[in-house]
Design a protein around this motif. Structure first.
Motif, PDB file in Angstrom:
ATOM      1  N   ASP A 291       4.155   8.744  35.069  1.00  0.00           N
ATOM      2  CA  ASP A 291       4.038   8.026  36.325  1.00  0.00           C
ATOM      3  C   ASP A 291       3.194   6.784  36.099  1.00  0.00           C
ATOM      4  O   ASP A 291       1.973   6.855  36.078  1.00  0.00           O
ATOM      5  CB  ASP A 291       3.382   8.944  37.363  1.00  0.00           C
ATOM      6  CG  ASP A 291       3.299   8.267  38.718  1.00  0.00           C
ATOM      7  OD1 ASP A 291       3.538   7.047  38.771  1.00  0.00           O
ATOM      8  OD2 ASP A 291       2.991   8.943  39.694  1.00  0.00           O
TER       9      ASP A 291
ATOM     10  N   TYR B 225       2.459   4.416  37.928  1.00  0.00           N
ATOM     11  CA  TYR B 225       1.609   3.980  39.016  1.00  0.00           C
ATOM     12  C   TYR B 225       0.273   4.717  38.966  1.00  0.00           C
ATOM     13  O   TYR B 225      -0.783   4.135  39.172  1.00  0.00           O
ATOM     14  CB  TYR B 225       2.295   4.215  40.362  1.00  0.00           C
ATOM     15  CG  TYR B 225       1.627   3.446  41.479  1.00  0.00           C
ATOM     16  CD1 TYR B 225       1.465   2.060  41.376  1.00  0.00           C
ATOM     17  CD2 TYR B 225       1.158   4.078  42.614  1.00  0.00           C
ATOM     18  CE1 TYR B 225       0.843   1.344  42.377  1.00  0.00           C
ATOM     19  CE2 TYR B 225       0.541   3.363  43.623  1.00  0.00           C
ATOM     20  CZ  TYR B 225       0.385   1.994  43.500  1.00  0.00           C
ATOM     21  OH  TYR B 225      -0.233   1.287  44.489  1.00  0.00           O
TER      22      TYR B 225
ATOM     23  N   GLY C  34       8.981   0.393  40.179  1.00  0.00           N
ATOM     24  CA  GLY C  34       8.745   1.470  39.230  1.00  0.00           C
ATOM     25  C   GLY C  34       9.097   1.087  37.797  1.00  0.00           C
ATOM     26  O   GLY C  34       8.336   1.356  36.872  1.00  0.00           O
TER      27      GLY C  34
ATOM     28  N   ARG D 217       6.579  -1.331  36.387  1.00  0.00           N
ATOM     29  CA  ARG D 217       5.313  -0.672  36.066  1.00  0.00           C
ATOM     30  C   ARG D 217       5.420   0.073  34.755  1.00  0.00           C
ATOM     31  O   ARG D 217       4.483   0.098  33.967  1.00  0.00           O
ATOM     32  CB  ARG D 217       4.962   0.331  37.167  1.00  0.00           C
ATOM     33  CG  ARG D 217       4.286  -0.306  38.326  1.00  0.00           C
ATOM     34  CD  ARG D 217       3.886   0.764  39.323  1.00  0.00           C
ATOM     35  NE  ARG D 217       3.986   0.197  40.639  1.00  0.00           N
ATOM     36  CZ  ARG D 217       4.474   0.830  41.694  1.00  0.00           C
ATOM     37  NH1 ARG D 217       4.915   2.046  41.582  1.00  0.00           N
ATOM     38  NH2 ARG D 217       4.524   0.226  42.847  1.00  0.00           N
ATOM     39  N   GLN D 218       6.583   0.688  34.531  1.00  0.00           N
ATOM     40  CA  GLN D 218       6.735   1.399  33.266  1.00  0.00           C
ATOM     41  C   GLN D 218       6.729   0.401  32.113  1.00  0.00           C
ATOM     42  O   GLN D 218       6.207   0.687  31.044  1.00  0.00           O
ATOM     43  CB  GLN D 218       8.017   2.239  33.283  1.00  0.00           C
ATOM     44  CG  GLN D 218       8.067   3.317  32.219  1.00  0.00           C
ATOM     45  CD  GLN D 218       6.853   4.223  32.210  1.00  0.00           C
ATOM     46  OE1 GLN D 218       5.764   3.837  31.771  1.00  0.00           O
ATOM     47  NE2 GLN D 218       7.013   5.438  32.697  1.00  0.00           N
TER      48      GLN D 218
ATOM     49  N   LEU E  21      12.196   7.302  36.985  1.00  0.00           N
ATOM     50  CA  LEU E  21      12.913   6.059  37.295  1.00  0.00           C
ATOM     51  C   LEU E  21      14.349   6.337  37.719  1.00  0.00           C
ATOM     52  O   LEU E  21      14.946   7.334  37.348  1.00  0.00           O
ATOM     53  CB  LEU E  21      12.921   5.154  36.057  1.00  0.00           C
ATOM     54  CG  LEU E  21      11.560   4.840  35.447  1.00  0.00           C
ATOM     55  CD1 LEU E  21      11.731   4.069  34.154  1.00  0.00           C
ATOM     56  CD2 LEU E  21      10.702   4.058  36.420  1.00  0.00           C
TER      57      LEU E  21
END
Lengths: 324, 335
Positions: free
Chosen positions: A104, A106, A161, A164-165, A189
């Motif tokens: 995750d 985030y 998402g 962010r990854q 994702l």
């Protein structure tokens, strides 16, 4: 991906137990055996997949290998150096070589920290680059993972998402490690974004000669990305094989069941499914003998009492099963 | 021809926000026939869950249906009062959610929660409801059901909890079951069990089902018909064979080729560039054109019409018009 047979990381009989406390005095009553005796060699330049259902200890294995969890028992040998009993100061030069990508992205980014600062942090700790040089390097990293210079001053919540990854990946490769543990990096994702991140991981591996330990429950992604695959069940090794052998000739009944349970995105072909009954037993009280015997379709009497030996059945293909 | 259980026409669901009313579903139309399983496929943010919540009348307080009709067994759900909806929900239409732990109440026993709909909707006595509850748990394959009735949700595993949810949802013999990603939180071996269970129960009880998922594998296992949603719109609709063997919309094709194939080691993974637009993003023309590899002038300016490929397969894409023009044959329908 050329894999030479040089061992980068050797994991010997690694165990990680978590104590379960209870009673008035909070005494240790029992242990959750999250990882229970894993022995592995990870070769330079390969991607080793670790698969299994939730609670099988695959993530704990990844974290233990990186020294994020203390060892209960066993030995870790990285590049010929035994690091099992190193203090955190002694570990520092090795940590530079090993990084992690989390599931995750985030949760693993500080919401109050700008992306540029987050990426710079590792450079401050592990290198002695000057501030402008660091900024330059961070921007180069952003470009490398498909982000732009203008993202430098933004905060994590401003990204999707997938982006962010990408930041998580940029942070992992920022200090040029040789070994990265990817803990379910694409499972949070959406499919279209997932494919982008898989491509990115592949490209980076080719470019930097990285070695991945790829922890995942998604057998499709694992087949696409990995050279060898380890199947785990209740903290123990069940089957280890080169990727094509494992998918075309799964030998352990658990691997068979796992592979046949995946819904295939194609219609009309009805496959015979190996049905598993019941749930995963609790890792604090694993069954005696073979850990899988409670759900195994071919279990015999001796499976309930004797633990199957880890043996080779083909070149590079190992299983732990009495019956196959 | 089987009769239609649910007919959704031009559904528009909007959310009140600081930026004004934002549409999450932009004119979705589809229908579900008796005994049929319809899969709604799409990525997060495409409006598939909001479509389901609109049907159930369970939209969050800032969401409202601004246009369109939802006809269920000749009643318009969109204009029903909350009271009337309550009588329908859990009775004729019921729903299974993604995370069974959050959908079950942790402070009541499984038995209490499974008796509740039976006592409210079917006016059963507590004793009868209890007996029926045990039957239901047995039907969904829970071992020693009588003991489970007295257990709390935390004492059950994820797969068991989902089975309990299914038992509750089926308690009043609904004619329509909506399942919102019921297997996403489960492991593959447990997921396979739940899919088999749903398929068996559907045949046994002859009910219709709407299955919401992002997993193309699950779709292939369970669907009769499929609708693909993107950014609030239905962009393709068809029988499951048509969607998998002859997908027409570039997004559907993209979805199918961005899932790594377990059986094919040389599968060529082709990601779709970019990401799903935000709700408040203004996109002229086709909502997919910024990510579409085949977009041409018309896609930038005009929202595409729906074209029919076969009598069951319909696509919202201007590329179809080109093909029609080339073949000279089929004509655009105004569906």
């Amino acid at each position: 991906m050329a894999v030479d047979e040089q061992v980068l990381y050797s994991v010997k009989n690694v165990k990680k137990y978590y104590p379960v406390k209870g009673g008035m005095l909070q005494r240790v009553k029992s242990h959750v055996k999250a990882v229970d005796g894993i022995t592995l060699d990870i070769y330079k330049g390969e991607t080793l997949g670790v698969v299994g259902e939730s609670g099988c200890g695959k993530s704990t294995l990844g974290r233990t290998i990186l020294g994020l969890e203390s060892l209960t028992e066993g030995e870790l040998v990285f590049n010929g150096n035994n690091i099992s009993n190193h203090s955190s100061r002694q570990l520092k030069p090795f940590k530079k070589e090993m990084q992690m990508i989390f599931q995750d992205p985030y949760a693993s980014l500080n919401p109050k920290q700008r992306i540029g600062d987050a990426l710079e942090e590792a450079l401050i700790i592990h290198t002695n680059l000057s501030a402008p040089k660091r900024r330059e390097k961070v921007i180069r990293l952003l470009n490398e993972v498909g982000l732009k210079e203008e993202h430098y001053d933004r905060y994590p919540h401003e990204f999707s998402g997938g982006q962010r990854q990408r930041i998580g990946i940029a942070r992992a490769i920022s200090i040029n490690p040789s070994f990265i543990v990817c803990d379910e990096p694409v499972s949070a994702l959406d499919v279209s974004v997932q494919a982008q991140v898989i491509k990115l991981l592949k490209d980076l591996q080719e470019k930097h000669g990285l070695t991945y330990l790829f922890v995942s429950h998604d057998l499709g992604v694992v087949r696409h990305l990995c050279n060898r695959v380890l199947v785990m069940y209740l903290g123990q090794m069940v089957e280890l094989a080169p990727v094509d052998k494992l998918y075309e000739n799964p030998t352990h009944p658990y691997t068979e069941a796992l592979l046949s349970a995946i819904p295939r995105p194609a219609v009309g072909r009805k496959r015979e499914r190996v049905r598993l009954t019941g749930d995963l037993p609790s890792p604090s009280n694993p069954p005696a003998g073979c850990p899988f015997h409670t759900r195994c379709p071919i279990a015999k009497d001796h499976c309930t009492t004797e633990k199957p030996a880890w043996r080779q059945i083909d070149e590079g293909h190992f299983i732990a099963c009495h019956e196959r | 021809m089987k009769d239609t259980v649910l007919e959704v026409t031009n559904l528009v669901t909007k959310f009140k926000s600081a930026d004004g009313l934002l549409p999450a579903v932009r004119g979705a139309s589809f229908s579900v026939k008796k005994g049929e399983t319809l899969c709604i496929v799409g990525e997060s943010g495409c409006g598939k869950s909001i479509t389901a919540l609109s049907i159930m009348g369970l939209l969050p307080s800032n969401g409202l249906i601004t246009d369109g009709s939802i006809t269920f067994n000749d009643q318009n759900l969109a204009s029903m009062s909350p009271k009337e909806m309550q009588r329908l929900r859990g009775n004729d239409v019921s729903m299974i959610f993604q995370e069974p732990m959050t959908a079950l109440n942790p402070v009541f026993t499984v038995g209490f929660q499974i008796r509740e709909p039976l006592m409210i909707h079917q006016k059963l006595s507590k004793k009868k409801a209890h007996a029926r509850g045990i039957e239901l748990l047995k039907m969904v394959g829970i071992p020693s059901p009588a003991e489970r009735m007295n257990q709390y949700p935390h004492e059950l595993s994820g797969g068991m909890r989902q089975r309990v949810m299914i038992a509750i949802a089926l308690s009043c013999n609904p004619s329509l079951l909506i399942a919102d990603e019921p297997t996403t939180a489960l492991d593959v071996t447990i997921q396979a069990q739940i899919i088999d269970l749903l398929n068996d129960l559907k045949e046994q009880l002859d009910m219709s089902m709407i299955m919401i998922t992002h997993d193309m594998g699950v779709v292939a296992e369970i669907a009769d018909r499929v609708i693909v949603m993107y950014a609030g719109e239905v962009i393709e609709e068809g029988r499951v064979e048509e969607i998998f063997e002859n997908p027409q919309h570039p997004y559907t094709k993209g979805l199918l080729s961005s899932v790594p194939n377990v059986d094919d080691p040389d599968f060529d993974l082709k990601p779709i560039a970019g990401s799903m637009p935000m709700l408040n993003e203004q996109i002229s023309g086709c909502r997919f054109h910024p990510r579409c590899p085949h977009a041409f002038d018309k896609c930038f300016h005009e929202s595409p019409k729906t074209f029919s490929v076969t009598d069951k397969q319909h696509v919202r894409c201007w590329l179809q018009e080109e093909e029609v023009a080339q073949n000279g044959g089929r004509r655009a329908s105004s569906l």
